[in-house]
Design a protein around this motif. Structure first.
Motif, mmCIF file in Angstrom:
data_model
loop_
_atom_site.group_PDB
_atom_site.id
_atom_site.type_symbol
_atom_site.label_atom_id
_atom_site.label_comp_id
_atom_site.label_asym_id
_atom_site.label_seq_id
_atom_site.Cartn_x
_atom_site.Cartn_y
_atom_site.Cartn_z
ATOM 1 N N MET A 126 0.867 -1.189 0.000
ATOM 2 C CA MET A 126 0.000 0.000 0.000
ATOM 3 C C MET A 126 0.892 1.225 0.000
ATOM 4 O O MET A 126 1.640 1.485 0.929
ATOM 5 N N LEU B 52 1.243 4.817 0.188
ATOM 6 C CA LEU B 52 0.580 6.050 0.624
ATOM 7 C C LEU B 52 1.603 7.152 0.922
ATOM 8 O O LEU B 52 1.530 8.252 0.392
ATOM 9 N N THR B 53 2.565 6.842 1.782
ATOM 10 C CA THR B 53 3.488 7.849 2.318
ATOM 11 C C THR B 53 4.407 8.445 1.252
ATOM 12 O O THR B 53 4.865 7.749 0.341
ATOM 13 N N GLY C 128 3.299 12.218 5.618
ATOM 14 C CA GLY C 128 3.410 11.058 6.506
ATOM 15 C C GLY C 128 2.119 10.915 7.290
ATOM 16 O O GLY C 128 1.128 10.392 6.786
ATOM 17 N N SER C 129 2.105 11.449 8.519
ATOM 18 C CA SER C 129 0.858 11.431 9.295
ATOM 19 C C SER C 129 -0.235 12.176 8.538
ATOM 20 O O SER C 129 -1.401 11.803 8.586
ATOM 21 N N PHE D 79 9.104 4.893 2.178
ATOM 22 C CA PHE D 79 8.816 3.988 3.309
ATOM 23 C C PHE D 79 7.736 2.962 2.955
ATOM 24 O O PHE D 79 6.853 2.674 3.772
ATOM 25 N N THR E 255 6.405 -0.584 2.587
ATOM 26 C CA THR E 255 6.689 -1.972 2.949
ATOM 27 C C THR E 255 6.398 -2.885 1.762
ATOM 28 O O THR E 255 5.352 -2.757 1.125
ATOM 29 N N ILE F 13 8.833 -0.184 15.721
ATOM 30 C CA ILE F 13 8.074 0.437 14.629
ATOM 31 C C ILE F 13 6.563 0.368 14.845
ATOM 32 O O ILE F 13 5.797 1.147 14.283
ATOM 33 N N TYR G 181 4.247 3.127 12.575
ATOM 34 C CA TYR G 181 3.561 3.035 11.265
ATOM 35 C C TYR G 181 2.064 2.725 11.423
ATOM 36 O O TYR G 181 1.616 2.390 12.496
ATOM 37 N N THR H 170 0.972 6.938 14.040
ATOM 38 C CA THR H 170 1.682 6.911 15.326
ATOM 39 C C THR H 170 0.667 6.856 16.477
ATOM 40 O O THR H 170 -0.531 7.110 16.278
ATOM 41 N N GLN I 238 0.296 8.967 18.709
ATOM 42 C CA GLN I 238 -0.319 10.290 18.847
ATOM 43 C C GLN I 238 -1.535 10.422 17.912
ATOM 44 O O GLN I 238 -2.550 11.004 18.281
HETATM 45 C C1 LIG Z 1 9.427 0.570 8.527
HETATM 46 C C2 LIG Z 1 8.332 1.421 7.974
HETATM 47 C C3 LIG Z 1 7.388 0.849 7.140
HETATM 48 C C4 LIG Z 1 6.376 1.632 6.599
HETATM 49 N N1 LIG Z 1 5.486 1.079 5.713
HETATM 50 C C5 LIG Z 1 4.624 1.885 5.046
HETATM 51 C C6 LIG Z 1 3.810 1.368 3.981
HETATM 52 O O1 LIG Z 1 3.819 0.187 3.687
HETATM 53 N N2 LIG Z 1 3.027 2.233 3.303
HETATM 54 C C7 LIG Z 1 2.979 3.553 3.601
HETATM 55 O O2 LIG Z 1 2.269 4.274 2.923
HETATM 56 N N3 LIG Z 1 3.718 4.072 4.609
HETATM 57 C C8 LIG Z 1 4.545 3.276 5.331
HETATM 58 N N4 LIG Z 1 5.327 3.786 6.335
HETATM 59 C C9 LIG Z 1 5.203 5.195 6.684
HETATM 60 C C10 LIG Z 1 4.562 5.403 8.057
HETATM 61 O O3 LIG Z 1 3.188 5.107 8.021
HETATM 62 C C11 LIG Z 1 4.857 6.844 8.507
HETATM 63 O O4 LIG Z 1 6.256 6.893 8.775
HETATM 64 C C12 LIG Z 1 4.059 7.236 9.727
HETATM 65 O O5 LIG Z 1 2.691 7.353 9.412
HETATM 66 C C13 LIG Z 1 4.540 8.559 10.334
HETATM 67 O O6 LIG Z 1 4.737 9.539 9.351
HETATM 68 P P1 LIG Z 1 6.128 10.341 9.317
HETATM 69 O O7 LIG Z 1 7.222 9.338 9.353
HETATM 70 O O8 LIG Z 1 6.100 11.261 8.167
HETATM 71 O O9 LIG Z 1 6.160 11.128 10.669
HETATM 72 P P2 LIG Z 1 5.499 12.566 10.941
HETATM 73 O O10 LIG Z 1 4.122 12.595 10.408
HETATM 74 O O11 LIG Z 1 6.445 13.620 10.477
HETATM 75 O O12 LIG Z 1 5.425 12.579 12.533
HETATM 76 C C14 LIG Z 1 6.532 12.966 13.357
HETATM 77 C C15 LIG Z 1 6.041 13.097 14.810
HETATM 78 O O13 LIG Z 1 5.029 14.115 14.897
HETATM 79 C C16 LIG Z 1 3.854 13.602 15.510
HETATM 80 N N5 LIG Z 1 2.662 14.194 14.908
HETATM 81 C C17 LIG Z 1 2.415 14.442 13.599
HETATM 82 N N6 LIG Z 1 1.188 14.962 13.442
HETATM 83 C C18 LIG Z 1 0.633 15.042 14.667
HETATM 84 C C19 LIG Z 1 -0.631 15.479 15.181
HETATM 85 N N7 LIG Z 1 -1.601 15.935 14.391
HETATM 86 N N8 LIG Z 1 -0.851 15.389 16.525
HETATM 87 C C20 LIG Z 1 0.086 14.896 17.356
HETATM 88 N N9 LIG Z 1 1.308 14.492 16.927
HETATM 89 C C21 LIG Z 1 1.570 14.542 15.605
HETATM 90 C C22 LIG Z 1 3.917 12.107 15.244
HETATM 91 O O14 LIG Z 1 3.161 11.374 16.202
HETATM 92 C C23 LIG Z 1 5.407 11.824 15.358
HETATM 93 O O15 LIG Z 1 5.747 11.671 16.709
HETATM 94 C C24 LIG Z 1 6.314 3.011 6.921
HETATM 95 C C25 LIG Z 1 7.261 3.573 7.784
HETATM 96 C C26 LIG Z 1 8.265 2.794 8.299
HETATM 97 C C27 LIG Z 1 9.287 3.449 9.180
#
Ligand SMILES: Cc1cc2nc3c(=O)[nH]c(=O)nc-3n(C[C@H](O)[C@H](O)[C@H](O)COP(=O)(O)OP(=O)(O)OC[C@H]3O[C@@H](n4cnc5c(N)ncnc54)[C@H](O)[C@@H]3O)c2cc1C
Length: 577
Positions: free
Chosen positions: A173, A175-176, A181-182, A208, A210, A433, A437, A440, A442
């Motif tokens: 999937m 998405l990211t 990200g979030s 990122f 998977t 992790i 993923y 988070t 949060q």
């Molecule tokens: C090993 C791995 C596998 C993954 N696999 C996939 C996959 O298969 N497909 C895919 O699409 N993605 C995948 N991801 C991406 C993953 O879903 C994102 O890394 C995750 O959703 C967090 O996004 P970010 O890394 O951009 O962090 P950010 O969104 O930048 O967040 C950084 C920090 O800010 C906090 N934060 C952000 N917004 C808010 C808010 N509104 N309120 C409170 N706190 C907040 C977060 O909790 C976190 O602590 C993967 C990531 C990893 C590391």
């Protein structure tokens, strides 16, 4: 011979939960497929027997192949060559074994080659696979993407893609992106429609991802030029096996779950098909996709917790210090007991949630074949709401518990736990992790908080409390009333403050308070039915929950509106010229 199904009798207990009867009845629609498929069940008992038979195969594979391979896979993992990701040979062997055993596409309808499994036994398989190798669960668990294709794709897409998943092709999937990200509303990967060809093309980068070199991708992309929010996003299916335009630019060098590639992908004029309706990509389909995936991560957390507990326990009963095995020291058995209690608490919550998902999803399926009665529509709404509330609660808290459990597992191993010679070091990295993923912790709190302030969680607990338990459990039940009272009071206090910042600040604490209340009650109900599995954990967890609740209450009372300022801008670094 190890068997992860047989050595975890809690799974068989959950398979026989009273709600399973309703789930199977809805799923099998009068057992009508028994005429067409010789492996379709004829009645309820037959259905449960067939789930057990498959879970037994999974348990055997986990115990005798997946778990023994996990340490070696962790050392090498996948490799990148000319824009393609290649699995570790042992991962490829594992994939071959689960495919040969017919364990791919198991939740899909039989007409496509699936087993029409309800979510609950499917999640049990995920629980065992995660215990044996959390990274392999990521690969195997991505078959849940196929359910979304089934629900929202068109008939032609179902016919073409779903049998391939049942035959062992993998999915991802996508998405990211680097800047999304979030906040997935910010996705910018571009989808362009070519009118002459009546086809869509994808251009851009995903990060990122998977299993990013899968054969079948679900991709979130921007179809509406000039838009910046969720309403401009649509979902696509990209058939990587039969189309050019995708390359893997990088495999991430990760801390854990090393067995599965996490990829940076470049789409260049990649021909893809729209899946579902335009502009509903994030609002509808990805939300459904993520809900399924979150349940999968909950099972991953429970599986890792189970593995951590067993590693810690087995080490503690062997390791001698000061003339006795370390499990005799209160400081050690305290850790072991709380690890067991957290594992059991998250497991009862996992299967409660999966049953809620099962009922409403089975009713969705019934609705494809006939009109639901008004009672069924009510039932569907009820369980869908419960699933929406319980999923973020479980994803948020069970993944945090998995991290606490692996931490204690390393601690019980002492210095040896810091060495790569023991599986606990891998578990420690793999768990990290789970609370990042699929949203988070949060973000899970953001999703769950409305069900606390609206009182839904507390209403559910009140329903649980109406159930009679054996008289010897009543003292525990009475103490649990304190949890409910306190959690509700904290929620009311924050809600009544009408201060959004204060509510957001304490939201995580409030959700933890809710979890302590819900988990304790679920353990009580399980202890009532299966004291041999759950009574000890129920008692241990309740004391932990009461102590944690007192801490949460104290903290919420200490930090009001006027104290918030102390937490903002915690440090200003001096500028050095
Ligand atoms: C090993 C791995 C596998 C993954 N696999 C996939 C996959 O298969 N497909 C895919 O699409 N993605 C995948 N991801 C991406 C993953 O879903 C994102 O890394 C995750 O959703 C967090 O996004 P970010 O890394 O951009 O962090 P950010 O969104 O930048 O967040 C950084 C920090 O800010 C906090 N934060 C952000 N917004 C808010 C808010 N509104 N309120 C409170 N706190 C907040 C977060 O909790 C976190 O602590 C993967 C990531 C990893 C590391």
């Amino acid at each position: 011979m190890a068997n992860f199904y047989k050595d975890t009798p809690q799974l068989a207990y959950h398979l026989r939960h009273p709600l399973m009867k309703r789930i199977v009845e809805l799923k099998e629609r009068n057992y009508q497929e028994a005429k067409e498929f010789d492996y379709a069940p004829q009645n309820f008992d037959d259905a449960i027997d067939s789930y057990e038979a498959v879970l037994d195969i999974v348990g055997d594979l986990c115990g005798n192949q997946l778990a023994p391979n996990a340490q070696d896979i962790d050392k090498i993992g996948p490799t990148l060559k000319e824009g393609r990701a290649f699995y570790d040979p042992l991962t490829a062997k594992n994939l071959e074994a689960v495919t040969q055993a017919g364990l791919t596409g198991i939740a899909l309808p039989r007409q496509y080659g699936g087993l029409n499994f309800p979510i609950t036994p499917y999640i049990m398989a995920a629980d065992m696979i995660s215990r044996s190798d959390a990274s392999f669960e990521n690969l195997w668990g991505l078959q849940s993407c196929a359910t979304i294709l089934y629900e929202y794709g068109n008939d032609d897409q179902r016919q073409r893609f779903l049998p391939r998943v049942c035959q062992g092709e993998t999915m991802s999937m996508d998405l990211t992106e680097p800047d999304a990200g979030s906040d997935l509303q910010s996705v910018m990967l571009k989808a362009t429609y070519n009118k002459e060809e009546d086809a869509w093309y994808l251009d851009g980068v995903k990060r990122f991802i998977t299993n990013g070199d899968s054969q079948i991708h679900l991709v979130l992309a921007r179809t509406e030029e000039g838009t910046k929010d969720a309403r401009g996003l649509s979902m696509f299916v990209f058939d990587a096996k039969n189309n050019p335009g995708l390359s893997v630019r990088r495999i991430e060098n990760k801390m854990g779950i090393k067995g599965v590639p996490t990829c940076e992908l470049v789409f260049t004029h990649a021909k893809a098909e729209l899946c579902g309706q335009r502009r509903f990509g994030l609002i509808k389909y990805v939300m459904a996709l993520m809900n399924d995936a979150r349940l999968g991560i909950m099972s991953q957390a429970v599986g890792i917790s189970e593995a951590a507990y067993r590693e810690a326990y087995n080490y503690a009963i062997e390791r001698k210090q000061f003339g006795k095995t370390i499990d005799n020291f209160p400081a050690v058995y305290d850790m072991l007991a709380i690890m067991r209690a957290k594992t059991d608490a998250t497991r009862v919550h996992l299967y409660e949630t999966s049953r809620y998902v099962d009922v409403y999803r089975a009713l969705d399926e019934v609705a494809r074949h006939r009109k639901l009665t008004p009672e069924e529509r009510e039932e569907q709404k009820h369980y869908s709401r419960l699933a929406d509330a319980f999923t973020p609660l479980g994803k948020g808290i069970s993944t945090e518990y998995a991290n606490q459990n692996v931490y204690d597992c390393v601690q019980i191993h002492g210095g040896s736990g810091y060495m790569k010679d023991y599986p606990c070091e891998r578990l420690y990295r793999d768990a990290r992790i789970t609370n990042i993923y699929e949203g988070t912790t949060q973000l899970q709190v953001v999703a769950a908080i409305r069900y606390a302030t609206s009182g839904l969680y507390f209403d559910v607990v009140r329903e649980y409390r109406k159930r009679e338990v054996k008289s010897e459990l009543n003292p525990l039940k009475e103490k649990m009333a304190i949890l409910l009272e306190k959690a509700e009071a904290i929620s009311k206090k924050l809600h009544d403050s009408e201060n959004q910042d204060l509510l957001d600040f304490h939201a995580r604490k409030l959700i933890e308070a809710v979890a302590h209340t819900v988990f304790s009650h679920l353990l009580l109900l399980a202890a009532n039915e299966a004291p041999e599995h759950y009574l000890q954990s129920c008692k241990v967890y309740l004391r932990y929950a009461l102590a944690e609740m007192a801490k949460i209450e104290a903290f919420v009372n200490l930090v009001g509106e006027s104290e918030l300022e102390d937490y903002r801008n915690t440090q200003t670094f001096p500028t050095v010229e």
